[in-house]
Design an enzyme around this catalytic site. Structure first.
Site, PDB file in Angstrom:
ATOM      1  N   HIS A 100       0.830  -1.198   0.000  1.00 54.17           N
ATOM      2  CA  HIS A 100       0.000   0.000   0.000  1.00 54.17           C
ATOM      3  C   HIS A 100       0.869   1.254   0.000  1.00 54.17           C
ATOM      4  O   HIS A 100       0.548   2.244  -0.656  1.00 54.17           O
ATOM      5  CB  HIS A 100      -0.910   0.020   1.223  1.00 54.17           C
ATOM      6  CG  HIS A 100      -1.924  -1.075   1.256  1.00 54.17           C
ATOM      7  ND1 HIS A 100      -3.174  -0.924   1.820  1.00 54.17           N
ATOM      8  CD2 HIS A 100      -1.897  -2.358   0.808  1.00 54.17           C
ATOM      9  CE1 HIS A 100      -3.854  -2.057   1.714  1.00 54.17           C
ATOM     10  NE2 HIS A 100      -3.092  -2.932   1.110  1.00 54.17           N
ATOM     11  N   TRP A 107       0.342  -7.299  -6.625  1.00 53.53           N
ATOM     12  CA  TRP A 107       0.052  -6.383  -7.721  1.00 53.53           C
ATOM     13  C   TRP A 107       1.226  -5.461  -8.030  1.00 53.53           C
ATOM     14  O   TRP A 107       1.537  -5.188  -9.195  1.00 53.53           O
ATOM     15  CB  TRP A 107      -1.213  -5.566  -7.451  1.00 53.53           C
ATOM     16  CG  TRP A 107      -1.592  -4.694  -8.608  1.00 53.53           C
ATOM     17  CD1 TRP A 107      -1.774  -3.354  -8.623  1.00 53.53           C
ATOM     18  CD2 TRP A 107      -1.821  -5.122  -9.972  1.00 53.53           C
ATOM     19  NE1 TRP A 107      -2.108  -2.907  -9.871  1.00 53.53           N
ATOM     20  CE2 TRP A 107      -2.145  -3.977 -10.736  1.00 53.53           C
ATOM     21  CE3 TRP A 107      -1.777  -6.357 -10.613  1.00 53.53           C
ATOM     22  CZ2 TRP A 107      -2.420  -4.029 -12.096  1.00 53.53           C
ATOM     23  CZ3 TRP A 107      -2.051  -6.410 -11.982  1.00 53.53           C
ATOM     24  CH2 TRP A 107      -2.368  -5.255 -12.702  1.00 53.53           C
ATOM     25  N   ASN A 108       1.914  -4.950  -6.995  1.00 56.25           N
ATOM     26  CA  ASN A 108       3.069  -4.103  -7.271  1.00 56.25           C
ATOM     27  C   ASN A 108       4.122  -4.852  -8.072  1.00 56.25           C
ATOM     28  O   ASN A 108       4.669  -4.340  -9.054  1.00 56.25           O
ATOM     29  CB  ASN A 108       3.679  -3.601  -5.955  1.00 56.25           C
ATOM     30  CG  ASN A 108       2.831  -2.528  -5.306  1.00 56.25           C
ATOM     31  OD1 ASN A 108       1.968  -1.942  -5.933  1.00 56.25           O
ATOM     32  ND2 ASN A 108       3.079  -2.283  -4.037  1.00 56.25           N
ATOM     33  N   SER A 109       4.431  -6.079  -7.660  1.00 54.58           N
ATOM     34  CA  SER A 109       5.433  -6.875  -8.370  1.00 54.58           C
ATOM     35  C   SER A 109       4.994  -7.180  -9.793  1.00 54.58           C
ATOM     36  O   SER A 109       5.799  -7.149 -10.729  1.00 54.58           O
ATOM     37  CB  SER A 109       5.698  -8.185  -7.621  1.00 54.58           C
ATOM     38  OG  SER A 109       6.343  -7.938  -6.388  1.00 54.58           O
ATOM     39  N   GLU A 143       5.386  -4.019 -11.836  1.00 54.65           N
ATOM     40  CA  GLU A 143       6.801  -3.729 -12.049  1.00 54.65           C
ATOM     41  C   GLU A 143       7.402  -4.639 -13.115  1.00 54.65           C
ATOM     42  O   GLU A 143       8.237  -4.220 -13.915  1.00 54.65           O
ATOM     43  CB  GLU A 143       7.558  -3.846 -10.729  1.00 54.65           C
ATOM     44  CG  GLU A 143       7.250  -2.702  -9.763  1.00 54.65           C
ATOM     45  CD  GLU A 143       7.670  -2.997  -8.340  1.00 54.65           C
ATOM     46  OE1 GLU A 143       8.485  -3.916  -8.130  1.00 54.65           O
ATOM     47  OE2 GLU A 143       7.183  -2.313  -7.418  1.00 54.65           O
ATOM     48  N   ASP A 198      -4.845 -11.284  -3.316  1.00 50.93           N
ATOM     49  CA  ASP A 198      -5.168 -11.050  -4.722  1.00 50.93           C
ATOM     50  C   ASP A 198      -4.194 -11.715  -5.676  1.00 50.93           C
ATOM     51  O   ASP A 198      -4.358 -11.641  -6.897  1.00 50.93           O
ATOM     52  CB  ASP A 198      -5.201  -9.547  -4.996  1.00 50.93           C
ATOM     53  CG  ASP A 198      -3.851  -8.877  -4.764  1.00 50.93           C
ATOM     54  OD1 ASP A 198      -3.082  -9.368  -3.908  1.00 50.93           O
ATOM     55  OD2 ASP A 198      -3.567  -7.856  -5.402  1.00 50.93           O
TER      56      ASP A 198
END
Length: 465
Positions: A16, A358-360, A363, A379
């Site tokens: 987050h 999700w960030n990975s 990226e 998720d």
């Protein structure tokens, strides 16, 4: 934007913090005044927090400011107390700015904080919900909790075999849904609070939802959420790796962990292009000893160089390090943490063994690096399905009772790092999405224009009338 002030509020979780802080930096770059707020507990855990022009920080108490207090009580108790405590702190923060003649223009808040929006509304301050998961996950949540026929609202017992269907996307079976939606999941209690959040958005006459994605990547999912104003503004990734407007912006600016060495980039420099496997399972997942061993053996049997980040946890990691030193002939490096965006963007990286947070996932898309998806929880299962079946940028590793075995690890690596047709197709897809991601955030791109129109709406005073 010089007379505008934005307040961004998030929970102290790396997944987050990173995109929220990147949005704060992006807003500050327009000349606006931006305050990034999180808990005192979160501040105490941060290893670094860099300064940027126009960006300030504020830290508030959620009633549990240290590790000891976090150990006491359960999630439900914490959430019920946090509603009162955090709402009071946010109220004070907004009122303080107003008393100083610096009224807040917009409050941007994250998951599980819908009462922040309620506080803002009571103080006549507009708010927007920042989704740090994918648009697909948000569309699933919106349909799952839909008050006019969602699974959660039918009054029937929720079965573990539940599925969700979205237009122009494959069926999401129980194994593809965010795990916290299933009654068998240890985090199922979170569902009640997500339901509350979706209900709040449904009741809002003009809900504004900002999502860390880009339009071409998740057009079907964005359209599926047709009862809300969903605005894609991502990827929220440091400028040096996206729009290039700030070449010095190479990190998010906040980390919960320290890297235990500084020479890994030089080591990567010594490796041929696309020859190194990068492995990381994020800031929350803790791998079983058996899983570490299987990954290690799969890597060694693949015969390829690799860089693996394993968060400090226990002595089991030392056994893995020793095995690498004895069996890999110097081809493997283990770190406790690293600058992931820099690693993924390095020319030597050939694929990414990931939990598919999700960030990975974003990226890897921005870097054009194929993924071996090994989802753990939350998720990640949904993201893994999209990676393999919709975007075609990776393969999802099969597992036996939750364990991905060495043969499966090696099979997936051989596909992505080998010379076969499927691997070539996946690499081409990864490069295609990389180009589209970069296009979205540059001047004239969909995400750039969406954020620009959002900000311009405050000049025209047309967004909240």
């Amino acid at each position: 934007m010089k007379n505008h002030r934005f307040l961004l509020i998030t929970l102290p979780v790396q997944g987050h913090l990173n995109p929220t802080l990147q949005l704060a930096k992006r807003l500050a770059s327009t000349g606006a005044h931006v305050t990034f707020a999180t808990t005192i507990y979160g501040r105490n855990r941060l290893k670094s927090l860099r300064n940027f022009d126009g960006l300030s920080y504020s830290f508030f108490s959620d009633g549990q400011d240290d590790e000891e207090s976090r150990k006491n009580g359960d999630f439900t108790t914490y959430m019920e107390r946090a509603k009162i405590v955090v709402a009071g702190e946010v109220t004070k923060l907004i009122q303080t700015f107003a008393d100083e003649g610096k009224p807040i223009t917009l409050v941007i808040y994250g998951f599980l904080l819908p009462w922040v929006a309620l506080v803002a509304s009571q103080l006549n301050v507009p708010s927007a919900f920042l989704v740090v998961q994918s648009a697909t996950v948000f569309a699933i949540l919106n349909k799952y909790f839909d008050s006019l026929g969602g699974v959660y609202n039918t009054g029937c017992k929720i079965e573990s075999s539940v599925s969700v269907e979205l237009p122009n996307l494959p069926l999401f079976s129980s194994s593809d849904l965010p795990t916290f939606l299933l009654p068998t999941d240890q985090h199922f209690t979170i569902s009640a609070y997500l339901h509350e959040h979706i209900k709040y958005l449904e009741d809002d006459p003009k809900p504004c939802v900002l999502i860390n994605t880009f339009h071409s990547l998740e057009e079907a999912s964005i359209k599926a959420t047709d009862n809300m104003d969903v605005i894609s503004i991502g990827p929220l990734i440091p400028s040096a790796f996206t729009d290039g407007n700030d070449p010095e912006d190479k990190s998010f600016g906040c980390d919960l962990f320290d890297s235990n060495r500084s020479d890994y980039l030089q080591w990567l420099d010594s490796r041929p292009p696309h020859s190194v496997i990068y492995i990381s399972f994020g800031s929350l997942a803790v791998l079983m000893k058996e899983q570490k061993v299987e990954i290690l053996q799969g890597l060694l049997e693949s015969g390829r160089s690799f860089l693996w980040t394993i968060r400090p946890s226990d002595d089991e990691d030392e056994a893995v390090k020793t095995a690498i030193q004895e069996g890999s002939s110097g081809e493997g490096i283990i770190l406790s943490w690293c600058s992931q965006v820099e690693v993924l963007s390095h020319k030597s990286i050939g694929c990414f063994v990931s939990h598919c947070g999700w960030n990975s996932t974003l990226e890897s898309l921005v870097a054009g690096v194929p993924i071996v998806a090994c989802p753990q929880f939350s998720d990640q299962t949904t993201n893994a399905k999209m990676v393999e079946e919709v975007w075609g940028t990776g393969v999802r590793a099969g597992n036996t009772e939750g364990l991905v075995e060495r043969e499966e690890i090696k099979r997936c690596l051989d596909i992505l790092m080998g010379d076969g047709e499927r691997g070539e197709e996946i690499r081409q897809n990864a490069n295609k999405w990389r180009c589209l991601a970069l296009e979205a955030v540059k001047k004239g791109g969909s995400s750039h224009n969406n954020l620009k129109m959002l900000l311009e709406s405050f000049y025209e005073n047309t967004l909240y009338v």
